[in-house]
Enzyme design. Sequence first.
Site, short mmCIF file in Angstrom:
data_model
loop_
_atom_site.label_atom_id
_atom_site.label_comp_id
_atom_site.label_asym_id
_atom_site.label_seq_id
_atom_site.Cartn_x
_atom_site.Cartn_y
_atom_site.Cartn_z
N PHE A 7 -15.61 3.11 7.37
CA PHE A 7 -14.22 3.45 7.08
C PHE A 7 -13.91 3.48 5.58
CE2 PHE A 7 -14.20 -1.19 7.95
CZ PHE A 7 -13.58 -1.68 6.81
N GLU A 41 -10.32 -9.90 -6.98
CA GLU A 41 -9.34 -8.82 -6.82
C GLU A 41 -8.28 -8.86 -7.92
OE1 GLU A 41 -7.96 -9.40 -2.82
OE2 GLU A 41 -9.86 -8.74 -1.94
N ARG A 43 2.72 -6.75 9.52
CA ARG A 43 2.11 -5.58 10.16
C ARG A 43 2.62 -5.41 11.59
NH1 ARG A 43 -3.98 -6.90 7.90
NH2 ARG A 43 -3.89 -5.65 5.99
N ARG A 63 -2.15 -14.43 4.85
CA ARG A 63 -2.96 -13.77 5.89
C ARG A 63 -2.26 -13.90 7.25
NH1 ARG A 63 -6.87 -10.18 4.53
NH2 ARG A 63 -7.65 -10.51 6.63
N LYS A 95 0.83 -1.20 0.00
CA LYS A 95 0.00 0.00 0.00
C LYS A 95 0.88 1.27 0.00
CE LYS A 95 -3.87 -2.21 2.50
NZ LYS A 95 -4.70 -2.13 3.72
N THR A 105 -5.46 -6.91 11.24
CA THR A 105 -5.68 -5.72 10.40
C THR A 105 -4.98 -4.48 10.94
OG1 THR A 105 -7.77 -6.62 9.63
CG2 THR A 105 -7.48 -4.24 9.42
N1 UDP Z 1 -9.50 -0.32 7.69
C1 UDP Z 1 -9.70 0.93 8.28
N2 UDP Z 1 -10.51 0.99 9.40
C2 UDP Z 1 -11.12 -0.09 9.93
C3 UDP Z 1 -10.92 -1.34 9.32
C4 UDP Z 1 -10.11 -1.42 8.21
O1 UDP Z 1 -9.18 1.92 7.81
O2 UDP Z 1 -11.83 0.04 10.95
C5 UDP Z 1 -8.66 -0.40 6.48
C6 UDP Z 1 -7.32 -1.10 6.71
O3 UDP Z 1 -6.34 -0.45 5.89
C7 UDP Z 1 -7.62 -2.50 6.18
C8 UDP Z 1 -8.58 -2.23 5.02
O4 UDP Z 1 -9.36 -1.13 5.50
O5 UDP Z 1 -6.45 -3.17 5.76
C9 UDP Z 1 -9.47 -3.37 4.65
O6 UDP Z 1 -10.12 -3.85 5.82
P1 UDP Z 1 -10.25 -5.41 6.10
O7 UDP Z 1 -11.21 -5.57 7.23
O8 UDP Z 1 -10.53 -6.13 4.82
O9 UDP Z 1 -8.79 -5.79 6.66
P2 UDP Z 1 -7.62 -6.67 6.04
O10 UDP Z 1 -8.25 -7.76 5.21
O11 UDP Z 1 -6.77 -5.75 5.21
O12 UDP Z 1 -6.87 -7.19 7.23
MG MG Z 2 -9.70 -7.63 3.69
#
Ligand code: UDP
Ligand code: MG
Length: 153
Positions: A58, A127, A103, A86, A10, A92
């Site tokens: 969000f 995707e 992360r 993952r 990103k 996240t």
């Molecule tokens: N995100 C955010 N606020 C939240 C949850 C997620 O800004 O409360 C952002 C974060 O960058 C995350 C992306 O949105 O990676 C996609 O969210 P997802 O729940 O799919 O998380 P991921 O699969 O990336 O762990």
């Molecule tokens: Mg996701």
Amino acid sequence: MAERTLIIIKPDGIQRLLAGRIISRLEERGFKLVAAKFTHISEELAKKLYKVHSDKPFLKGLVKFISSSPSLVMVWEADGIIEIVRKMMGATFGCEAEAGTIRGDLSCGKRYNLIHGSDSPESARYEISVFFGPDEIVDYELTNAHWIYGVND
Ligand code: UDP
Ligand code: MG
């Protein structure tokens, strides 16, 4: 064919000069890179990528972040890669991600968490299709594959 996943470094990963470190972790695990595109993702494509989050509060901030600066969008291939990546990514939010994960080692915030990885075979297919046509995915042999997976005998 082995499983494929969409991985994005990103904008924060590119700006913080962590792309090489993140790619190294994927290479070290034995994964095969099959497509890559360095691109400034438009708001429109960011919304398409995050279609599953279209109702989330969000989404707006997320789209703004993803379209704020270039990203490195890639497809990687390996048996079981979706779940493995993952685990390698961690939770996240960087502030909640386990030490030892990408992360958890390299980020500590919430939205800015360096890496995207598909979360299921269906999301991966969708995707990947957002960013790559079938002709843009490169089919080749990783010559050391048997040193990674072992030989069936
Ligand atoms: N995100 C955010 N606020 C939240 C949850 C997620 O800004 O409360 C952002 C974060 O960058 C995350 C992306 O949105 O990676 C996609 O969210 P997802 O729940 O799919 O998380 P991921 O699969 O990336 O762990
Ligand atoms: Mg996701």
